[in-house]
Design a protein around this motif. Sequence first.
Motif, PDB file in Angstrom:
ATOM      1  N   THR A 179      37.117  50.726  49.841  1.00  0.00           N
ATOM      2  CA  THR A 179      38.432  50.080  49.787  1.00  0.00           C
ATOM      3  C   THR A 179      38.751  49.584  48.385  1.00  0.00           C
ATOM      4  N   LEU A 180      37.735  49.336  47.578  1.00  0.00           N
ATOM      5  CA  LEU A 180      37.944  48.874  46.206  1.00  0.00           C
ATOM      6  C   LEU A 180      38.056  50.026  45.216  1.00  0.00           C
ATOM      7  N   ILE A 237      39.896  35.590  46.134  1.00  0.00           N
ATOM      8  CA  ILE A 237      40.879  35.804  47.209  1.00  0.00           C
ATOM      9  C   ILE A 237      41.531  37.170  47.075  1.00  0.00           C
ATOM     10  N   TRP A 238      41.806  37.573  45.845  1.00  0.00           N
ATOM     11  CA  TRP A 238      42.408  38.883  45.605  1.00  0.00           C
ATOM     12  C   TRP A 238      41.497  40.001  46.122  1.00  0.00           C
ATOM     13  N   TYR A 239      40.211  39.924  45.791  1.00  0.00           N
ATOM     14  CA  TYR A 239      39.276  40.943  46.264  1.00  0.00           C
ATOM     15  C   TYR A 239      39.198  40.947  47.794  1.00  0.00           C
ATOM     16  N   ALA A 240      39.220  39.785  48.399  1.00  0.00           N
ATOM     17  CA  ALA A 240      39.150  39.703  49.859  1.00  0.00           C
ATOM     18  C   ALA A 240      40.368  40.376  50.493  1.00  0.00           C
ATOM     19  N   PHE A 241      41.551  40.102  49.958  1.00  0.00           N
ATOM     20  CA  PHE A 241      42.760  40.719  50.504  1.00  0.00           C
ATOM     21  C   PHE A 241      42.802  42.216  50.202  1.00  0.00           C
ATOM     22  N   THR A 242      42.221  42.630  49.085  1.00  0.00           N
ATOM     23  CA  THR A 242      42.151  44.061  48.788  1.00  0.00           C
ATOM     24  C   THR A 242      41.370  44.803  49.863  1.00  0.00           C
ATOM     25  N   VAL A 243      40.233  44.261  50.221  1.00  0.00           N
ATOM     26  CA  VAL A 243      39.433  44.883  51.279  1.00  0.00           C
ATOM     27  C   VAL A 243      40.193  44.854  52.604  1.00  0.00           C
ATOM     28  N   TYR A 244      40.816  43.735  52.919  1.00  0.00           N
ATOM     29  CA  TYR A 244      41.516  43.582  54.201  1.00  0.00           C
ATOM     30  C   TYR A 244      42.704  44.542  54.313  1.00  0.00           C
ATOM     31  N   LEU A 245      43.508  44.641  53.271  1.00  0.00           N
ATOM     32  CA  LEU A 245      44.716  45.461  53.336  1.00  0.00           C
ATOM     33  C   LEU A 245      44.424  46.956  53.221  1.00  0.00           C
ATOM     34  N   ASN A 246      43.364  47.314  52.501  1.00  0.00           N
ATOM     35  CA  ASN A 246      43.035  48.738  52.327  1.00  0.00           C
ATOM     36  C   ASN A 246      42.130  49.272  53.423  1.00  0.00           C
ATOM     37  N   ARG A 284      45.221  55.402  45.715  1.00  0.00           N
ATOM     38  CA  ARG A 284      46.531  54.806  45.916  1.00  0.00           C
ATOM     39  C   ARG A 284      46.416  53.683  46.948  1.00  0.00           C
ATOM     40  N   PRO A 285      45.843  52.581  46.567  1.00  0.00           N
ATOM     41  CA  PRO A 285      45.608  51.491  47.523  1.00  0.00           C
ATOM     42  C   PRO A 285      46.888  50.732  47.845  1.00  0.00           C
ATOM     43  N   VAL A 286      46.888  50.067  48.977  1.00  0.00           N
ATOM     44  CA  VAL A 286      47.979  49.158  49.297  1.00  0.00           C
ATOM     45  C   VAL A 286      47.989  48.005  48.299  1.00  0.00           C
ATOM     46  N   LEU A 287      46.815  47.461  48.063  1.00  0.00           N
ATOM     47  CA  LEU A 287      46.637  46.408  47.058  1.00  0.00           C
ATOM     48  C   LEU A 287      45.474  46.801  46.165  1.00  0.00           C
ATOM     49  N   PRO A 288      45.734  47.103  44.896  1.00  0.00           N
ATOM     50  CA  PRO A 288      44.637  47.490  43.999  1.00  0.00           C
ATOM     51  C   PRO A 288      43.746  46.298  43.677  1.00  0.00           C
ATOM     52  N   ALA A 289      42.485  46.586  43.428  1.00  0.00           N
ATOM     53  CA  ALA A 289      41.540  45.541  43.031  1.00  0.00           C
ATOM     54  C   ALA A 289      41.776  45.147  41.578  1.00  0.00           C
ATOM     55  N   PRO A 290      41.371  43.937  41.198  1.00  0.00           N
ATOM     56  CA  PRO A 290      41.564  43.501  39.812  1.00  0.00           C
ATOM     57  C   PRO A 290      40.963  44.455  38.795  1.00  0.00           C
ATOM     58  N   HIS A 291      39.763  44.983  39.075  1.00  0.00           N
ATOM     59  CA  HIS A 291      39.134  45.868  38.093  1.00  0.00           C
ATOM     60  C   HIS A 291      39.905  47.187  37.960  1.00  0.00           C
ATOM     61  N   GLN A 292      40.595  47.613  39.020  1.00  0.00           N
ATOM     62  CA  GLN A 292      41.405  48.825  38.921  1.00  0.00           C
ATOM     63  C   GLN A 292      42.612  48.589  38.019  1.00  0.00           C
ATOM     64  N   VAL A 293      43.224  47.420  38.155  1.00  0.00           N
ATOM     65  CA  VAL A 293      44.386  47.093  37.318  1.00  0.00           C
ATOM     66  C   VAL A 293      43.969  46.994  35.856  1.00  0.00           C
ATOM     67  N   LEU A 294      42.858  46.314  35.600  1.00  0.00           N
ATOM     68  CA  LEU A 294      42.385  46.175  34.215  1.00  0.00           C
ATOM     69  C   LEU A 294      42.001  47.525  33.622  1.00  0.00           C
ATOM     70  N   ALA A 295      41.397  48.383  34.429  1.00  0.00           N
ATOM     71  CA  ALA A 295      41.027  49.715  33.946  1.00  0.00           C
ATOM     72  C   ALA A 295      42.268  50.535  33.611  1.00  0.00           C
ATOM     73  N   GLU A 296      43.299  50.415  34.440  1.00  0.00           N
ATOM     74  CA  GLU A 296      44.553  51.134  34.173  1.00  0.00           C
ATOM     75  C   GLU A 296      45.220  50.611  32.901  1.00  0.00           C
ATOM     76  N   MET A 297      45.212  49.295  32.704  1.00  0.00           N
ATOM     77  CA  MET A 297      45.791  48.721  31.496  1.00  0.00           C
ATOM     78  C   MET A 297      45.022  49.176  30.257  1.00  0.00           C
ATOM     79  N   TRP A 298      43.704  49.213  30.358  1.00  0.00           N
ATOM     80  CA  TRP A 298      42.891  49.673  29.229  1.00  0.00           C
ATOM     81  C   TRP A 298      43.179  51.140  28.918  1.00  0.00           C
ATOM     82  N   ARG A 299      43.270  51.952  29.963  1.00  0.00           N
ATOM     83  CA  ARG A 299      43.498  53.393  29.779  1.00  0.00           C
ATOM     84  C   ARG A 299      44.862  53.668  29.166  1.00  0.00           C
TER      85      ARG A 299
END
Length: 293
Positions: free
Chosen positions: A56-57, A23-32, A61-76
Amino acid sequence: MLRRLAEGRALPIVIVVAAIVAIWYAFTVYLNAPWQLGVYERSDTEWTAADLVRDTLAQERPVLPAPHQVLAEMWRTTVGVSPTSRRSLLYHTWITLSSTLLGFAIGTALGVLLAVGIVHNRAMDKSVMPWVIASQTIPILAIAPMIVVVLNAIGLTGLLPKALISTYLSFFPVVVGMVKGLRSPEVIQLDLMRTYNASTAQTFWKLRWPSAVPYLFTSMKVAVAISLVGAIVGELPTGAVAGLGARLLAGSYYGQTVQIWSALFMAAALAAVLVALVGLGHRMALARMGVRP
């Protein structure tokens, strides 16, 4: 392995997590998508549905970042930089954790003391308890700036103002839980202690306190989580440059939604760890008391 997974409790959790991610990925595409479509239109680019989903993924600077973007930022920001660097999410987490633990410790001690007084003193029960309940009707976002300003005026800065905001939130569940726990012994048990000619202190330590321990740890689980919220909220009106609250502010100022979400995920993970540690202490205390799980 799949059979053991299906027979255990992990499969429902995996299904729920997978559904949330989908659902998160679906809303990421929809909002971005609106922004990305505007980019295509301005650049007069030919695109397909696959291109739209891919782009969109991967927005900066997305409206809603994708899960993999958040995890990549946390790792970095955790593994990719030194923990002592101001760019490290671990550094900011430690700042917030310090305020959380101090506020939680003060709030727990204050809550236990107030509960003992309320249970053993009728005047406190009638006067203090209503004020304890009324104190939680004031929005923390309204009172936090006042606490910070007043304490700064008398020279108290840094860790303590944020810790006191955590204390303000965390003492309430401890008071309520401990009052319930200290009053949980049945009348026949209290009568038995009076039959033994036990003093008030003996009744407290031999009967009331052991009965209240499960209530205490249950309320502490709530208190430690809400104490973290208080620490983060306490960083917002102070113009703090360190801490998860400061990380959230910086991300909102500069439109760095990925940074905002990574800070939120770190706060959620920190809360889960703190609650788990309190739960571990709960099990150890009950085992020490001879209570079987």
